[in-house]
Design a protein around this motif. Structure first.
Motif, PDB file in Angstrom:
ATOM      1  N   LYS A 149       7.124   1.451  -4.511  1.00  0.00           N
ATOM      2  CA  LYS A 149       6.758   0.348  -3.636  1.00  0.00           C
ATOM      3  C   LYS A 149       7.612  -0.883  -3.921  1.00  0.00           C
ATOM      4  CE  LYS A 149       2.793  -2.103  -1.737  1.00  0.00           C
ATOM      5  NZ  LYS A 149       1.304  -2.258  -1.731  1.00  0.00           N
ATOM      6  N   TRP A 198       7.738   4.434   4.415  1.00  0.00           N
ATOM      7  CA  TRP A 198       7.246   3.083   4.165  1.00  0.00           C
ATOM      8  C   TRP A 198       7.278   2.308   5.488  1.00  0.00           C
ATOM      9  CZ3 TRP A 198       4.837   2.089  -0.156  1.00  0.00           C
ATOM     10  CH2 TRP A 198       5.170   2.801  -1.323  1.00  0.00           C
ATOM     11  N   TYR A 236       2.920  -0.674   3.638  1.00  0.00           N
ATOM     12  CA  TYR A 236       2.075   0.457   3.219  1.00  0.00           C
ATOM     13  C   TYR A 236       2.828   1.776   3.420  1.00  0.00           C
ATOM     14  CZ  TYR A 236       1.135   0.987   8.253  1.00  0.00           C
ATOM     15  OH  TYR A 236       1.271   1.161   9.598  1.00  0.00           O
ATOM     16  N   ARG A 237       2.293   2.804   2.767  1.00  0.00           N
ATOM     17  CA  ARG A 237       2.899   4.145   2.837  1.00  0.00           C
ATOM     18  C   ARG A 237       2.148   4.986   3.871  1.00  0.00           C
ATOM     19  NH1 ARG A 237       4.419   7.708  -2.495  1.00  0.00           N
ATOM     20  NH2 ARG A 237       4.666   9.762  -1.501  1.00  0.00           N
ATOM     21  N   GLU A 238       2.873   5.564   4.812  1.00  0.00           N
ATOM     22  CA  GLU A 238       2.268   6.307   5.921  1.00  0.00           C
ATOM     23  C   GLU A 238       2.636   7.786   5.818  1.00  0.00           C
ATOM     24  OE1 GLU A 238       3.553   6.099  10.329  1.00  0.00           O
ATOM     25  OE2 GLU A 238       1.876   4.663  10.160  1.00  0.00           O
ATOM     26  N   ASP A 247       6.762  11.210   3.410  1.00  0.00           N
ATOM     27  CA  ASP A 247       6.094   9.970   3.829  1.00  0.00           C
ATOM     28  C   ASP A 247       7.119   8.868   4.055  1.00  0.00           C
ATOM     29  OD1 ASP A 247       3.834  11.410   3.420  1.00  0.00           O
ATOM     30  OD2 ASP A 247       3.173  10.309   1.628  1.00  0.00           O
ATOM     31  N   ARG A 261       4.214  -3.827   8.479  1.00  0.00           N
ATOM     32  CA  ARG A 261       3.402  -4.253   9.621  1.00  0.00           C
ATOM     33  C   ARG A 261       3.338  -5.781   9.643  1.00  0.00           C
ATOM     34  NH1 ARG A 261      -0.396  -1.426  12.639  1.00  0.00           N
ATOM     35  NH2 ARG A 261      -1.975  -2.727  13.702  1.00  0.00           N
ATOM     36  N   LYS A 269       5.037  -2.990  13.975  1.00  0.00           N
ATOM     37  CA  LYS A 269       5.343  -2.310  12.727  1.00  0.00           C
ATOM     38  C   LYS A 269       6.733  -1.705  12.808  1.00  0.00           C
ATOM     39  CE  LYS A 269       3.125   2.162  13.773  1.00  0.00           C
ATOM     40  NZ  LYS A 269       2.118   3.145  13.287  1.00  0.00           N
ATOM     41  N   CYS A 299       2.522  -6.731   5.873  1.00  0.00           N
ATOM     42  CA  CYS A 299       1.768  -5.742   5.097  1.00  0.00           C
ATOM     43  C   CYS A 299       2.628  -4.494   4.954  1.00  0.00           C
ATOM     44  CB  CYS A 299       0.453  -5.429   5.804  1.00  0.00           C
ATOM     45  SG  CYS A 299      -0.486  -4.108   5.012  1.00  0.00           S
TER      46      CYS A 299
END
Length: 380
Positions: free
Chosen positions: A47, A23, A12-14, A21, A26, A35, A10
């Motif tokens: 992305k 990438w 995602y952007r954190e 931010d 996970r 992760k 998975c």
């Protein structure tokens, strides 16, 4: 479900309290969630770029766990992801082979420990027909192909396994006198069903799937578009199976006679519709064979084990014995491995096929009575 399944992961952007931010990828490692940061949005603005960056990471993660994956886990994954795409009957057969033979021997071994020579030796030790062993070999090959597609394995050891499907004995067929004796002992609808099978070479899945609308009496053709296996309607076995069959005048008379006295005779009705299901489904082939055809064969003094595929073999043998050439025989049987010439130029019902079928109809006269739907016969 596999305990160490392929990791799509998975992405995602954190958000971070300070700085840009990041990438994050996970994934699950055994029983633990993991992760790993791929980079900031400054270095990977979109992305799509982040997905490309994690491709190598995903491959490395899966490479680390696949060496400990067992054949049993792989079989579970194949069963969950591939068998639902197959016909119900095919799925049942595959699951039976896995449960009865393949899993007990190979389930606990890691994928890398399943070797071609060992599998070949194991198949050689099993007391089964060559065709059955070839099917098990092919199933294991398909499972490893699935593993390669999902990147669980780099190679397919079953590709090197040699297993012939060649028969160890010549299939039995019925003689003309045995056929006449069998037909004399049969009531309807099985008398007509057996006669149609013997004069067309239809597979039982094709025979019982026939509807009256498939029979074109004007064009003298039987058009095939479906098959039925365990009451599941599906496609034909091969593209070659879709080729129309000739309808000899004598065979047409038999079908017209049956249509005149059968309870379901509309265009959309099955020719051999089961009254137990009020005509919505055809008869079960095993019920007809076990309850009617084989008992009739015993009463006729036939010592051979009669089966639906035996009728198809009988048709092929009779066609050849009546002088049909190999190409015409293959075309009537609608095998997929016909020559390129036959595939390209013999698509419809040809005079040669009509003549070959007519010779069979002439040597197999249909009995003059007993075509009542209740199977008790009539005096017509």
């Amino acid at each position: 479900m596999m305990s160490r399944r392929y990791q799509d992961g998975c992405l995602y952007r954190e958000k971070r309290k300070a700085g840009p931010d990041v990438w994050v990828f996970r994934y699950r490692d055994g029983q633990h969630n993991r992760k790993q940061q791929l980079g900031t949005v400054d270095h990977l603005p979109t992305k799509s770029e982040a997905l490309r960056a994690c491709q190598q990471l995903r491959s490395n993660i899966n490479r680390e766990v696949r060496s400990t994956r067992t054949f049993g886990e792989l079989a579970d994954h194949y069963t969950a992801h591939e068998l639902p795409k197959k016909t119900p009957y095919y799925g049942e057969v595959c699951e039976w082979y896995l449960k009865a033979w393949i899993r007990p021997k190979w389930e606990g071994l890691s994928l890398s420990d399943v070797k071609a020579v060992a599998v070949e030796s194991w198949l050689g030790s099993i007391n089964l027909a060559p065709g059955t062993k070839a099917k098990m070999r092919n199933l294991m090959h398909a499972i490893y192909q699935h593993a390669m597609r999902w990147e669980f394995a780099n190679s397919n050891p079953i590709s090197l396994v040699r297993q012939s499907a060649k028969r160890t004995r010549v299939p039995e067929v019925l003689t003309v006198s045995e056929i006449e004796a069998l037909l004399a002992q049969l009531g309807e609808p099985w008398r007509t069903a057996v006669y149609v099978a013997l004069t067309t070479g239809l597979r039982v899945s094709e025979l019982l799937a026939l509807k009256w609308e498939d029979v074109d009496f004007g064009a003298a053709e039987i058009r095939l578009s479906r098959g039925v296996v365990r009451q599941h309607i599906g496609n034909m076995k091969t593209e070659a199976s879709r080729r129309p069959l000739p309808l000899d005048e004598g065979l047409a008379e038999v079908l017209i006679r049956w249509r005149g006295c059968c309870p379901y005779n509309q265009d959309g009705d099955y020719i051999f519709a089961s009254p137990d299901r009020k005509g919505t489904q055809p008869y079960w082939p095993t019920a007809g064979m076990e309850d009617h055809i084989r008992p009739a064969a015993q009463r006729a003094g036939i010592q051979k084990r009669v089966g639906w595929h035996m009728l198809r073999h009988t048709f092929g043998t009779l066609i050849k014995s009546q002088g049909a050439d190999v190409a015409t025989t293959q075309a009537l049987l609608r095998h997929a491995n016909v020559s390129i010439t036959m595939d390209r130029y013999v698509q419809a019902v040809t005079p040669a096929k009509r003549e070959a079928q007519s010779r069979i109809v002439k040597v197999l006269p249909f009995p003059k009575c007993s075509h009542a739907a209740d199977g008790r016969g009539c005096n017509c």
